[in-house]
Design a protein around this motif. Structure first.
Motif, PDB file in Angstrom:
ATOM      1  N   GLY A 321       0.832  -1.201   0.000  1.00 26.64           N
ATOM      2  CA  GLY A 321       0.000   0.000   0.000  1.00 26.64           C
ATOM      3  C   GLY A 321       0.865   1.249   0.000  1.00 26.64           C
ATOM      4  N   VAL A 322       0.303   2.334  -0.502  1.00 22.79           N
ATOM      5  CA  VAL A 322       0.999   3.630  -0.516  1.00 22.79           C
ATOM      6  C   VAL A 322       0.018   4.675   0.018  1.00 22.79           C
ATOM      7  N   ASP A 323       0.431   5.411   1.061  1.00 22.14           N
ATOM      8  CA  ASP A 323      -0.473   6.408   1.623  1.00 22.14           C
ATOM      9  C   ASP A 323      -0.295   7.751   0.912  1.00 22.14           C
ATOM     10  N   PRO A 324      -1.139   8.731   1.199  1.00 23.52           N
ATOM     11  CA  PRO A 324      -1.068  10.013   0.470  1.00 23.52           C
ATOM     12  C   PRO A 324       0.270  10.730   0.590  1.00 23.52           C
ATOM     13  N   GLN A 325       1.028  10.446   1.656  1.00 22.52           N
ATOM     14  CA  GLN A 325       2.342  11.073   1.827  1.00 22.52           C
ATOM     15  C   GLN A 325       3.454  10.319   1.100  1.00 22.52           C
ATOM     16  N   GLY A 326       3.083   9.218   0.431  1.00 17.60           N
ATOM     17  CA  GLY A 326       4.067   8.446  -0.306  1.00 17.60           C
ATOM     18  C   GLY A 326       4.776   7.384   0.520  1.00 17.60           C
ATOM     19  N   ARG A 327       4.331   7.149   1.762  1.00 14.12           N
ATOM     20  CA  ARG A 327       4.917   6.078   2.569  1.00 14.12           C
ATOM     21  C   ARG A 327       4.439   4.738   2.044  1.00 14.12           C
ATOM     22  N   VAL A 328       5.359   3.808   1.991  1.00 19.07           N
ATOM     23  CA  VAL A 328       5.094   2.496   1.382  1.00 19.07           C
ATOM     24  C   VAL A 328       4.949   1.456   2.489  1.00 19.07           C
ATOM     25  N   TRP A 329       3.839   0.676   2.438  1.00 18.36           N
ATOM     26  CA  TRP A 329       3.508  -0.295   3.475  1.00 18.36           C
ATOM     27  C   TRP A 329       3.373  -1.691   2.871  1.00 18.36           C
ATOM     28  N   LEU A 330       4.096  -2.647   3.415  1.00 14.78           N
ATOM     29  CA  LEU A 330       3.959  -4.039   2.990  1.00 14.78           C
ATOM     30  C   LEU A 330       2.752  -4.627   3.711  1.00 14.78           C
ATOM     31  N   LEU A 331       1.687  -4.902   2.978  1.00 14.69           N
ATOM     32  CA  LEU A 331       0.428  -5.338   3.576  1.00 14.69           C
ATOM     33  C   LEU A 331       0.331  -6.846   3.719  1.00 14.69           C
TER      34      LEU A 331
END
Length: 374
Positions: A321-331
């Motif tokens: 996933g990628v949040d509006p601030q551009g942080r990348v999350w391994l879901l």
């Protein structure tokens, strides 16, 4: 069984039985594996782990005849190489199959194309040990008691609960407290969307108890992983072993859900788009470059980390996933990834390669060209 059946190099695919003829899902994929196997001199058979005759080391299985265009049932020698494509609908279903699958996995004469992963909790615990990966992992807890949920709600205000096993977005719910009560929305196990308002915590606890009944769940923070117009999205990265046993990125695509829904899964009506075009449309150039670099970094690091702890794998699907601030999350990390996303983006060459690579890896294993622990 005749002599040819015994001599022919064979890849066995294990599945859970369903109704119908043949009695399993993914028939289109298995037909394609069969065609690819023909080019490499490998026969492909599909069977349920419950149908193994251990006394004779044989199995009642199905084989797709390309020439006749139909599935044929017959008895075959138990294959020495097995590709696990068993999917379980809930914990009870998993426990029903577990003894049969374990017997195959622990047999000294059998090699697995790749060991299937455990659930989300097990995967999170050993990935979180890596200090470089940890910042990209949403905090995850086993939903053992309501206190586990309240811990996440206390830290992040909102939470999401997911089945510990793979779900295609089904059985997932967001818990969103507000001034006028608690909102719970998501998808049922039968893939129906829901959106309920609950008056208080007592009602919420009763609802969660019914919703999760009979299945293990995890709880995580609810992250705003959606476009500006409210469409949830995630990135599917398919990593596979090549014939030399090294990891390669087969493809990357973005799955976009319907507006105001919780998940982006294709089973829930989502659509697929090419990754670079999506990020060009939704993020500024510098942020887009940062996101794509992080996605590439995760795709190289996660399979190696998992394999070092878990044992040999053949492929993994990374959901990011990628949040509006551009942080990348391994879901999520899936050891039995699908491939339909690349057909939907029109990337037929990627889809073709995603079928070719497992068979080439199987051929290398059968020929002893690549090693690795069982």
């Amino acid at each position: 069984m005749n002599g040819d059946q015994v001599k022919t190099p064979t890849l066995g695919i294990t599945v859970c039985k369903t109704r119908g003829t043949p009695p399993f899902h993914e028939t289109a994929y298995f037909k394609q594996l069969t065609r690819e196997g023909q080019k490499l001199g490998i026969r492909v058979i599909v069977f349920c782990p419950k149908d193994v005759d251990w006394a004779r080391r044989s199995v009642s299985a199905w084989r797709y005849s390309v020439r006749r265009g139909q599935w044929i049932a017959a008895c075959y020698p138990l294959p020495m190489l097995i590709y696990d494509r068993c999917y379980y609908s809930n914990t009870r279903h998993y426990l029903e199959y577990k003894p049969y699958v374990n017997k195959l996995a622990t047999d000294p004469q059998i090699r697995l194309l790749g060991r299937p992963l455990g659930g989300k909790w097990q995967t999170y615990t050993f990935l979180a040990e890596d200090p470089d990966l940890r910042p990209h992992l949403p905090e995850t807890r086993c939903l053992t008691t309501m206190q586990d949920l309240y811990t996440i709600l206390g830290r992040y205000r909102s939470a999401v609960i997911k089945p510990n096993g793979g779900s295609h977005g089904q059985g997932v719910a967001a818990i969103l407290p507000g001034k006028d009560g608690i909102r719970v929305r998501g998808r049922t196990r039968s893939n129906q969307t829901f959106d309920h308002r609950l008056a208080n915590r007592s009602q919420m606890e009763q609802w969660i108890s019914r919703f999760t009944h009979g299945s293990r769940y995890v709880v995580q923070p609810y992250l705003p992983l959606c476009t500006k117009d409210g469409r949830p999205f995630d990135v599917r990265i398919l990593m596979q072993k090549g014939e030399r046993g090294d990891w390669v990125q087969t493809g990357m695509a973005v799955r976009v859900g319907k507006p105001q829904t919780l998940t982006s899964n294709l089973h829930g009506g989502g659509k697929a788009v090419k990754a670079e075009a999506f990020f060009s449309r939704h993020y500024a150039p510098e942020l887009r470059t940062h996101i794509l670099e992080k996605l590439q970094w995760l795709s190289t690091q996660v399979p190696i980390r998992i394999e070092s702890r878990h044992g040999r794998m053949v492929e993994v699907g990374l959901d990011v996933g990628v949040d509006p601030q551009g942080r990348v999350w391994l879901l999520e990390v899936n050891s039995k990834p699908g491939r339909s996303v690349f057909l939907l983006t029109g990337e037929k060459e990627i889809r073709r390669r995603s079928i070719e690579l497992p068979m080439r890896y199987a051929r290398a294993l059968l020929d002893g060209q690549v090693g690795g622990s069982l």
